[in-house]
Design a protein around this motif. Structure first.
Motif, PDB file in Angstrom:
ATOM      1  N   MET A  77       0.844  -1.204   0.000  1.00 39.05           N
ATOM      2  CA  MET A  77       0.000   0.000   0.000  1.00 39.05           C
ATOM      3  C   MET A  77       0.873   1.245   0.000  1.00 39.05           C
ATOM      4  O   MET A  77       1.673   1.455   0.909  1.00 39.05           O
ATOM      5  CB  MET A  77      -0.902  -0.052   1.257  1.00 39.05           C
ATOM      6  N   LYS A  78       0.724   2.036  -1.053  1.00 40.31           N
ATOM      7  CA  LYS A  78       1.542   3.239  -1.154  1.00 40.31           C
ATOM      8  C   LYS A  78       0.918   4.390  -0.371  1.00 40.31           C
ATOM      9  O   LYS A  78      -0.297   4.518  -0.310  1.00 40.31           O
ATOM     10  CB  LYS A  78       1.656   3.665  -2.626  1.00 40.31           C
ATOM     11  N   GLU A  79       1.784   5.195   0.189  1.00 44.28           N
ATOM     12  CA  GLU A  79       1.304   6.367   0.922  1.00 44.28           C
ATOM     13  C   GLU A  79       2.123   7.567   0.480  1.00 44.28           C
ATOM     14  O   GLU A  79       3.345   7.470   0.337  1.00 44.28           O
ATOM     15  CB  GLU A  79       1.489   6.128   2.428  1.00 44.28           C
ATOM     16  N   ARG A  80       1.422   8.681   0.221  1.00 44.68           N
ATOM     17  CA  ARG A  80       2.126   9.884  -0.212  1.00 44.68           C
ATOM     18  C   ARG A  80       2.346  10.792   0.998  1.00 44.68           C
ATOM     19  O   ARG A  80       1.398  11.120   1.714  1.00 44.68           O
ATOM     20  CB  ARG A  80       1.306  10.609  -1.281  1.00 44.68           C
ATOM     21  N   ILE A  81       3.582  11.185   1.216  1.00 44.90           N
ATOM     22  CA  ILE A  81       3.905  12.082   2.329  1.00 44.90           C
ATOM     23  C   ILE A  81       4.301  13.441   1.771  1.00 44.90           C
ATOM     24  O   ILE A  81       5.328  13.573   1.100  1.00 44.90           O
ATOM     25  CB  ILE A  81       5.082  11.525   3.177  1.00 44.90           C
ATOM     26  N   PRO A  82       3.447  14.464   1.995  1.00 49.36           N
ATOM     27  CA  PRO A  82       3.825  15.801   1.509  1.00 49.36           C
ATOM     28  C   PRO A  82       4.973  16.360   2.351  1.00 49.36           C
ATOM     29  O   PRO A  82       4.998  16.171   3.564  1.00 49.36           O
ATOM     30  CB  PRO A  82       2.551  16.628   1.691  1.00 49.36           C
ATOM     31  N   ILE A  83       5.896  17.014   1.714  1.00 52.47           N
ATOM     32  CA  ILE A  83       7.068  17.500   2.434  1.00 52.47           C
ATOM     33  C   ILE A  83       7.227  19.009   2.317  1.00 52.47           C
ATOM     34  O   ILE A  83       7.238  19.735   3.289  1.00 52.47           O
ATOM     35  CB  ILE A  83       8.345  16.790   1.922  1.00 52.47           C
ATOM     36  N   VAL A  84       7.318  19.494   1.072  1.00 50.34           N
ATOM     37  CA  VAL A  84       7.557  20.900   0.791  1.00 50.34           C
ATOM     38  C   VAL A  84       8.735  21.428   1.623  1.00 50.34           C
ATOM     39  O   VAL A  84       8.572  22.232   2.533  1.00 50.34           O
ATOM     40  CB  VAL A  84       6.293  21.761   1.001  1.00 50.34           C
ATOM     41  N   GLU A  85       9.881  20.922   1.318  1.00 52.65           N
ATOM     42  CA  GLU A  85      11.097  21.376   1.979  1.00 52.65           C
ATOM     43  C   GLU A  85      12.079  21.776   0.895  1.00 52.65           C
ATOM     44  O   GLU A  85      12.222  21.078  -0.111  1.00 52.65           O
ATOM     45  CB  GLU A  85      11.677  20.235   2.838  1.00 52.65           C
ATOM     46  N   LYS A  86      12.733  22.911   1.091  1.00 58.48           N
ATOM     47  CA  LYS A  86      13.747  23.321   0.113  1.00 58.48           C
ATOM     48  C   LYS A  86      14.877  22.304   0.113  1.00 58.48           C
ATOM     49  O   LYS A  86      15.316  21.875   1.182  1.00 58.48           O
ATOM     50  CB  LYS A  86      14.317  24.688   0.482  1.00 58.48           C
ATOM     51  N   ILE A  87      15.322  21.957  -1.073  1.00 59.21           N
ATOM     52  CA  ILE A  87      16.335  20.905  -1.171  1.00 59.21           C
ATOM     53  C   ILE A  87      17.616  21.323  -0.458  1.00 59.21           C
ATOM     54  O   ILE A  87      18.289  20.515   0.153  1.00 59.21           O
ATOM     55  CB  ILE A  87      16.583  20.540  -2.652  1.00 59.21           C
ATOM     56  N   LEU A  88      17.941  22.599  -0.514  1.00 53.88           N
ATOM     57  CA  LEU A  88      19.168  23.047   0.151  1.00 53.88           C
ATOM     58  C   LEU A  88      18.866  23.686   1.507  1.00 53.88           C
ATOM     59  O   LEU A  88      19.608  24.544   1.972  1.00 53.88           O
ATOM     60  CB  LEU A  88      19.924  24.014  -0.755  1.00 53.88           C
ATOM     61  N   SER A  89      17.766  23.241   2.149  1.00 56.30           N
ATOM     62  CA  SER A  89      17.396  23.870   3.423  1.00 56.30           C
ATOM     63  C   SER A  89      18.473  23.695   4.483  1.00 56.30           C
ATOM     64  O   SER A  89      18.694  24.583   5.301  1.00 56.30           O
ATOM     65  CB  SER A  89      16.060  23.327   3.922  1.00 56.30           C
ATOM     66  N   ALA A  90      19.168  22.543   4.461  1.00 51.63           N
ATOM     67  CA  ALA A  90      20.229  22.330   5.454  1.00 51.63           C
ATOM     68  C   ALA A  90      21.333  23.363   5.249  1.00 51.63           C
ATOM     69  O   ALA A  90      21.819  23.982   6.203  1.00 51.63           O
ATOM     70  CB  ALA A  90      20.786  20.918   5.340  1.00 51.63           C
ATOM     71  N   ASN A  91      21.694  23.577   3.982  1.00 50.13           N
ATOM     72  CA  ASN A  91      22.721  24.578   3.675  1.00 50.13           C
ATOM     73  C   ASN A  91      22.253  25.984   4.069  1.00 50.13           C
ATOM     74  O   ASN A  91      22.997  26.755   4.678  1.00 50.13           O
ATOM     75  CB  ASN A  91      23.061  24.535   2.183  1.00 50.13           C
ATOM     76  N   ASP A  92      20.998  26.294   3.718  1.00 55.67           N
ATOM     77  CA  ASP A  92      20.465  27.631   4.014  1.00 55.67           C
ATOM     78  C   ASP A  92      20.427  27.893   5.523  1.00 55.67           C
ATOM     79  O   ASP A  92      20.654  29.006   5.985  1.00 55.67           O
ATOM     80  CB  ASP A  92      19.049  27.788   3.434  1.00 55.67           C
ATOM     81  N   HIS A  93      20.135  26.830   6.274  1.00 52.10           N
ATOM     82  CA  HIS A  93      20.059  26.936   7.729  1.00 52.10           C
ATOM     83  C   HIS A  93      21.445  27.282   8.301  1.00 52.10           C
ATOM     84  O   HIS A  93      21.579  28.184   9.141  1.00 52.10           O
ATOM     85  CB  HIS A  93      19.555  25.603   8.291  1.00 52.10           C
ATOM     86  N   ILE A  94      22.460  26.589   7.825  1.00 53.46           N
ATOM     87  CA  ILE A  94      23.828  26.856   8.299  1.00 53.46           C
ATOM     88  C   ILE A  94      24.270  28.254   7.832  1.00 53.46           C
ATOM     89  O   ILE A  94      24.948  28.980   8.566  1.00 53.46           O
ATOM     90  CB  ILE A  94      24.820  25.795   7.771  1.00 53.46           C
ATOM     91  N   ALA A  95      23.861  28.619   6.622  1.00 50.70           N
ATOM     92  CA  ALA A  95      24.211  29.953   6.107  1.00 50.70           C
ATOM     93  C   ALA A  95      23.656  31.039   7.028  1.00 50.70           C
ATOM     94  O   ALA A  95      24.334  32.031   7.321  1.00 50.70           O
ATOM     95  CB  ALA A  95      23.679  30.132   4.678  1.00 50.70           C
ATOM     96  N   ALA A  96      22.436  30.828   7.506  1.00 51.96           N
ATOM     97  CA  ALA A  96      21.828  31.799   8.432  1.00 51.96           C
ATOM     98  C   ALA A  96      22.621  31.880   9.729  1.00 51.96           C
ATOM     99  O   ALA A  96      22.804  32.964  10.305  1.00 51.96           O
ATOM    100  CB  ALA A  96      20.370  31.416   8.702  1.00 51.96           C
ATOM    101  N   GLN A  97      23.106  30.724  10.190  1.00 51.78           N
ATOM    102  CA  GLN A  97      23.947  30.715  11.404  1.00 51.78           C
ATOM    103  C   GLN A  97      25.255  31.468  11.171  1.00 51.78           C
ATOM    104  O   GLN A  97      25.714  32.222  12.035  1.00 51.78           O
ATOM    105  CB  GLN A  97      24.280  29.273  11.813  1.00 51.78           C
ATOM    106  N   ASN A  98      25.845  31.262   9.989  1.00 56.35           N
ATOM    107  CA  ASN A  98      27.095  31.966   9.662  1.00 56.35           C
ATOM    108  C   ASN A  98      26.869  33.476   9.686  1.00 56.35           C
ATOM    109  O   ASN A  98      27.667  34.236  10.216  1.00 56.35           O
ATOM    110  CB  ASN A  98      27.607  31.549   8.275  1.00 56.35           C
ATOM    111  N   LYS A  99      25.743  33.883   9.078  1.00 60.34           N
ATOM    112  CA  LYS A  99      25.441  35.315   9.022  1.00 60.34           C
ATOM    113  C   LYS A  99      25.266  35.887  10.426  1.00 60.34           C
ATOM    114  O   LYS A  99      25.779  36.970  10.735  1.00 60.34           O
ATOM    115  CB  LYS A  99      24.192  35.569   8.168  1.00 60.34           C
ATOM    116  N   SER A 100      24.578  35.154  11.283  1.00 60.77           N
ATOM    117  CA  SER A 100      24.396  35.625  12.666  1.00 60.77           C
ATOM    118  C   SER A 100      25.735  35.776  13.368  1.00 60.77           C
ATOM    119  O   SER A 100      25.958  36.746  14.094  1.00 60.77           O
ATOM    120  CB  SER A 100      23.548  34.633  13.466  1.00 60.77           C
TER     121      SER A 100
END
Lengths: 113, 223
Positions: free
Chosen positions: B1-24
């Motif tokens: 039984m297949k199940e669809r899981i919606p995600i809507v996450e930016k593919i580079l969100s991990a990078n963007d998150h660290i970038a925000a830390q660098n900026k801070s």
């Protein structure tokens, strides 16, 4: 070459969400890629086959949904899809524009069993 | 039984998150971070050397150098009088926020005013990865040819300033400045542009004035 880092991110996000849903196998991955994102589908697929090997996402099918570029002119309000590199407004010629769509780069959904 | 899981996450969100830390981290220490991008051989390191030599009496500078291999560029920055850290990417064609985070930990940010990050020489991949720097500067050069904005739109669209280096070679190579700037204007209207030559130092002052003005503006924002 940067497709490798990108593919690794796709794998990491997919596995994380599958684990949260307590699924053991990912069958499909749906990606949304704007036309302005410089990503080569074949290259992602190539890396995918290698790095997903032995994971819960092994053999999952990658679906690429391409999004057309959509621009809104900030001068006259015109909304349009530029066909060429020139993004300026076809109605008034202004280059004061906002990219409404076409820069997407996200994972929309995964399908699991 | 297949199940669809919606995600809507930016593919580079991990990078963007660290970038925000660098900026801070940079903001907390009052450091202005500039990301220098260019093709190999455009003159990134030469421009950095000139920037250090001309501004080191007034600003404390540090340079983080990204290259596939060697520490040649970091050594040049150190010789010119800046703190420097070399990142060897070991084949990766760009710097990402995680690599920068590692390099930042080797610097004492409180002792720095201006940080220049020299990205890997490449006109495609570095544009896709945020680092957490405040402004991106593209260094083009006359011998590369006047068609580069048309060929690398992603890079030209995503920067806040453009240097056109090696203008002393204009009499010797086919480079239509009008055609080049037309391409830039299409992609990045009103982009602040500095035609200059690191060799003759022509045009360098306007670029240096821009760096100092950005530094001033940044100080006002973070205070």
């Amino acid at each position: 070459m940067h497709e490798l880092s990108i593919t690794e991110s796709i794998l990491e996000i997919s596995l994380r969400h599958a684990a949260e849903a307590e699924s053991e196998k990912i069958t499909d991955i749906h990606l949304v890629i704007g036309q302005l994102s410089s990503i080569v589908d074949d290259s992602v697929q190539f890396y995918w086959d290698i790095i997903s090997d032995g994971t819960a996402a092994q053999g999952a099918v990658l679906h690429f949904r391409r999004v057309r570029v959509e621009i809104e002119c900030q001068a006259c309000g015109e909304s349009y899809h530029p066909e060429e590199l020139d993004l300026s407004c076809p109605a008034c010629g202004s280059r004061d524009i906002r990219v409404v769509a076409g820069e997407e780069f996200r994972l929309e959904a995964i399908e699991v069993e | 039984m297949k199940e669809r899981i919606p995600i809507v996450e930016k593919i580079l969100s991990a990078n963007d998150h660290i970038a925000a830390q660098n900026k801070s981290a940079l903001d907390l220490a009052g450091v202005l971070g500039l990301n220098f991008m260019a093709s190999p051989g455009a003159g990134k390191t030469s421009l950095i050397e000139h920037t250090i030599k001309k501004l080191k009496d007034r600003l404390k500078l540090a340079v983080i150098d990204g290259d596939v291999a060697t520490s040649i560029d970091a050594d040049r920055a150190a010789a010119a009088g800046a703190q420097s850290v070399q990142i060897n990417t070991g084949g990766e064609c760009h710097l990402d926020a995680i690599m920068l985070q590692g390099a930042l930990s080797e610097l004492t940010l409180e002792e720095i005013d201006l940080l220049i990050v020299e990205n890997v020489g490449n006109l495609i991949c570095p544009a896709s990865f945020q680092l957490g720097t405040h402004k991106s500067v593209l260094i083009a050069s006359v011998p590369e040819g006047d068609d580069k904005p048309y060929k690398y739109p992603g890079m030209y669209r995503g920067v806040e300033a453009l240097v056109i280096n090696k203008v002393d070679l204009l009499p010797y190579v086919e480079f239509d400045m009008e055609y080049f700037q037309q391409g830039v204007e299409i992609l990045n209207p009103g982009l602040v542009t500095f035609p200059l030559s690191c060799r003759t130092e022509e045009g360098l002052d306007a670029y240096l004035a821009w760096v100092e003005a950005e530094m001033e503006a940044h100080r006002r924002v973070v205070q």
